[in-house]
Design a protein around this motif. Structure first.
Motif, PDB file in Angstrom:
ATOM      1  N   ALA A  97      12.270  -1.210  -0.586  1.00 33.22           N
ATOM      2  CA  ALA A  97      11.311  -2.061   0.118  1.00 33.22           C
ATOM      3  C   ALA A  97       9.883  -1.708  -0.295  1.00 33.22           C
ATOM      4  O   ALA A  97       9.049  -2.593  -0.536  1.00 33.22           O
ATOM      5  CB  ALA A  97      11.482  -1.903   1.626  1.00 33.22           C
ATOM      6  N   ALA A  98       9.603  -0.413  -0.405  1.00 30.48           N
ATOM      7  CA  ALA A  98       8.259   0.028  -0.801  1.00 30.48           C
ATOM      8  C   ALA A  98       7.970  -0.347  -2.251  1.00 30.48           C
ATOM      9  O   ALA A  98       6.859  -0.780  -2.586  1.00 30.48           O
ATOM     10  CB  ALA A  98       8.135   1.536  -0.616  1.00 30.48           C
ATOM     11  N   LEU A  99       8.963  -0.197  -3.113  1.00 35.90           N
ATOM     12  CA  LEU A  99       8.776  -0.543  -4.524  1.00 35.90           C
ATOM     13  C   LEU A  99       8.565  -2.044  -4.694  1.00 35.90           C
ATOM     14  O   LEU A  99       7.738  -2.478  -5.511  1.00 35.90           O
ATOM     15  CB  LEU A  99       9.970  -0.068  -5.353  1.00 35.90           C
ATOM     16  CG  LEU A  99      10.092   1.441  -5.558  1.00 35.90           C
ATOM     17  CD1 LEU A  99      11.406   1.783  -6.259  1.00 35.90           C
ATOM     18  CD2 LEU A  99       8.920   1.988  -6.381  1.00 35.90           C
ATOM     19  N   HIS A 100       9.315  -2.831  -3.954  1.00 32.66           N
ATOM     20  CA  HIS A 100       9.134  -4.287  -4.009  1.00 32.66           C
ATOM     21  C   HIS A 100       7.702  -4.659  -3.632  1.00 32.66           C
ATOM     22  O   HIS A 100       7.060  -5.475  -4.306  1.00 32.66           O
ATOM     23  CB  HIS A 100      10.115  -4.988  -3.065  1.00 32.66           C
ATOM     24  CG  HIS A 100      11.387  -5.421  -3.722  1.00 32.66           C
ATOM     25  ND1 HIS A 100      11.443  -6.463  -4.617  1.00 32.66           N
ATOM     26  CD2 HIS A 100      12.659  -4.943  -3.621  1.00 32.66           C
ATOM     27  CE1 HIS A 100      12.692  -6.627  -5.032  1.00 32.66           C
ATOM     28  NE2 HIS A 100      13.453  -5.713  -4.444  1.00 32.66           N
ATOM     29  N   ALA A 101       7.208  -4.065  -2.557  1.00 29.68           N
ATOM     30  CA  ALA A 101       5.847  -4.372  -2.107  1.00 29.68           C
ATOM     31  C   ALA A 101       4.826  -3.958  -3.164  1.00 29.68           C
ATOM     32  O   ALA A 101       3.874  -4.701  -3.452  1.00 29.68           O
ATOM     33  CB  ALA A 101       5.564  -3.658  -0.790  1.00 29.68           C
ATOM     34  N   LEU A 102       5.019  -2.783  -3.745  1.00 28.37           N
ATOM     35  CA  LEU A 102       4.093  -2.290  -4.760  1.00 28.37           C
ATOM     36  C   LEU A 102       4.097  -3.182  -5.994  1.00 28.37           C
ATOM     37  O   LEU A 102       3.021  -3.602  -6.479  1.00 28.37           O
ATOM     38  CB  LEU A 102       4.477  -0.851  -5.153  1.00 28.37           C
ATOM     39  CG  LEU A 102       3.715  -0.251  -6.352  1.00 28.37           C
ATOM     40  CD1 LEU A 102       2.231  -0.106  -6.013  1.00 28.37           C
ATOM     41  CD2 LEU A 102       4.318   1.081  -6.744  1.00 28.37           C
ATOM     42  N   TRP A 103       5.266  -3.510  -6.511  1.00 26.76           N
ATOM     43  CA  TRP A 103       5.358  -4.296  -7.732  1.00 26.76           C
ATOM     44  C   TRP A 103       4.939  -5.751  -7.526  1.00 26.76           C
ATOM     45  O   TRP A 103       4.255  -6.315  -8.376  1.00 26.76           O
ATOM     46  CB  TRP A 103       6.755  -4.207  -8.319  1.00 26.76           C
ATOM     47  CG  TRP A 103       6.962  -2.953  -9.107  1.00 26.76           C
ATOM     48  CD1 TRP A 103       7.101  -1.679  -8.631  1.00 26.76           C
ATOM     49  CD2 TRP A 103       6.983  -2.838 -10.538  1.00 26.76           C
ATOM     50  NE1 TRP A 103       7.235  -0.786  -9.656  1.00 26.76           N
ATOM     51  CE2 TRP A 103       7.171  -1.468 -10.839  1.00 26.76           C
ATOM     52  CE3 TRP A 103       6.910  -3.757 -11.573  1.00 26.76           C
ATOM     53  CZ2 TRP A 103       7.255  -0.997 -12.159  1.00 26.76           C
ATOM     54  CZ3 TRP A 103       6.995  -3.296 -12.879  1.00 26.76           C
ATOM     55  CH2 TRP A 103       7.163  -1.936 -13.165  1.00 26.76           C
ATOM     56  N   ARG A 104       5.330  -6.335  -6.414  1.00 28.96           N
ATOM     57  CA  ARG A 104       4.924  -7.727  -6.174  1.00 28.96           C
ATOM     58  C   ARG A 104       3.415  -7.824  -6.046  1.00 28.96           C
ATOM     59  O   ARG A 104       2.796  -8.765  -6.561  1.00 28.96           O
ATOM     60  CB  ARG A 104       5.605  -8.241  -4.905  1.00 28.96           C
ATOM     61  CG  ARG A 104       7.077  -8.612  -5.095  1.00 28.96           C
ATOM     62  CD  ARG A 104       7.733  -8.951  -3.786  1.00 28.96           C
ATOM     63  NE  ARG A 104       9.123  -9.350  -3.978  1.00 28.96           N
ATOM     64  CZ  ARG A 104      10.033  -9.345  -3.022  1.00 28.96           C
ATOM     65  NH1 ARG A 104       9.697  -8.982  -1.790  1.00 28.96           N
ATOM     66  NH2 ARG A 104      11.279  -9.708  -3.266  1.00 28.96           N
ATOM     67  N   GLY A 105       2.817  -6.860  -5.362  1.00 29.16           N
ATOM     68  CA  GLY A 105       1.370  -6.866  -5.251  1.00 29.16           C
ATOM     69  C   GLY A 105       0.694  -6.693  -6.582  1.00 29.16           C
ATOM     70  O   GLY A 105      -0.305  -7.375  -6.889  1.00 29.16           O
ATOM     71  N   SER A 106       1.229  -5.823  -7.437  1.00 33.35           N
ATOM     72  CA  SER A 106       0.622  -5.571  -8.746  1.00 33.35           C
ATOM     73  C   SER A 106       0.834  -6.729  -9.707  1.00 33.35           C
ATOM     74  O   SER A 106      -0.060  -7.089 -10.456  1.00 33.35           O
ATOM     75  CB  SER A 106       1.216  -4.278  -9.345  1.00 33.35           C
ATOM     76  OG  SER A 106       0.932  -3.160  -8.536  1.00 33.35           O
ATOM     77  N   LEU A 107       2.017  -7.337  -9.659  1.00 29.19           N
ATOM     78  CA  LEU A 107       2.333  -8.400 -10.607  1.00 29.19           C
ATOM     79  C   LEU A 107       1.654  -9.721 -10.251  1.00 29.19           C
ATOM     80  O   LEU A 107       1.494 -10.583 -11.109  1.00 29.19           O
ATOM     81  CB  LEU A 107       3.852  -8.612 -10.681  1.00 29.19           C
ATOM     82  CG  LEU A 107       4.658  -7.410 -11.199  1.00 29.19           C
ATOM     83  CD1 LEU A 107       6.152  -7.751 -11.202  1.00 29.19           C
ATOM     84  CD2 LEU A 107       4.209  -6.989 -12.585  1.00 29.19           C
TER      85      LEU A 107
END
Length: 211
Positions: free
Chosen positions: A197-207
């Protein structure tokens, strides 16, 4: 009588056998790091033989960690180089499977970060970091085929999430007591689900960032 390895293949096999023995001892006794004599005995080798491959116990454990990191990078790169489109879910599935397959990775990674600063000779530590960043850049280049905005800082932030969440949620006697007395409800959450869940939030925000 022990036969000394002379050709490169035999030496590599013996080095791997030492790492295997040390990792198994670590998994069986995670509260302590075995000494060189114990590792040599587990590998069926003389103590002096281990020192031919690793100058200290600390360098040996760093060798295990580097092998773990190499396995992770290899899996991620192999998938990223395929023509089949890669989604965030497929990338995080690789991460999840690696963590499940490699139970020593998280505790050993935490240990090795401390060793690098305190007990590993500076040049040895630098050489390790140099090799790691070379592989990291290769992974980033491969991932950019699917995620053009992927970069080194994003990968490093992902790694920090992996270690940070694990240190907060890993089972310890104190955490069990806190959970028992309802002081820390997050102990009931599954680490891998929280991490994804944390990785999804990080990557979606960055991408999706316009910067």
């Amino acid at each position: 009588m022990q036969i000394r390895a002379t050709n490169p293949e035999d030496k590599e096999q013996r080095r791997e056998a030492i790492l295997d023995a040390a990792e198994q001892l670590w998994l069986s006794q995670p509260e302590r790091t075995s000494n060189v004599a114990e590792i040599a005995s587990a590998a069926g080798l003389a103590k002096g033989t281990v020192y031919l491959y690793f100058r200290s116990k600390e360098e040996l454990f760093l060798g295990i960690h580097e092998r773990h990191v190499g396995t992770f990078f290899q899996r991620m790169t192999q998938r990223a180089l395929q023509d089949k489109p890669m989604s965030l879910d497929s990338m995080f599935n690789i991460n999840r499977q690696f963590l499940m397959d490699t139970p020593a990775f998280l505790p050993l990674a935490t240990l090795c970060h401390g060793l690098l600063e305190r007990q590993i000779p500076l040049e040895i530590a630098y050489a390790f970091e140099e090799r790691t960043y070379t592989h990291l850049n290769q992974v980033v280049t491969a991932l950019q085929r699917h995620f053009p905005q992927a970069n080194q800082p994003l990968m490093m932030q992902s790694y920090a999430l992996m270690l940070g969440l694990w240190q907060l949620l890993r089972p310890t006697p104190l955490k069990e007591l806190m959970k028992e007395r309802s002081l820390l409800s997050t102990c009931n959450n599954d680490y891998l689900d929280m991490l994804e869940a944390a990785l999804h939030a990080l990557w979606r925000g960055s991408l999706t960032s316009k910067d």
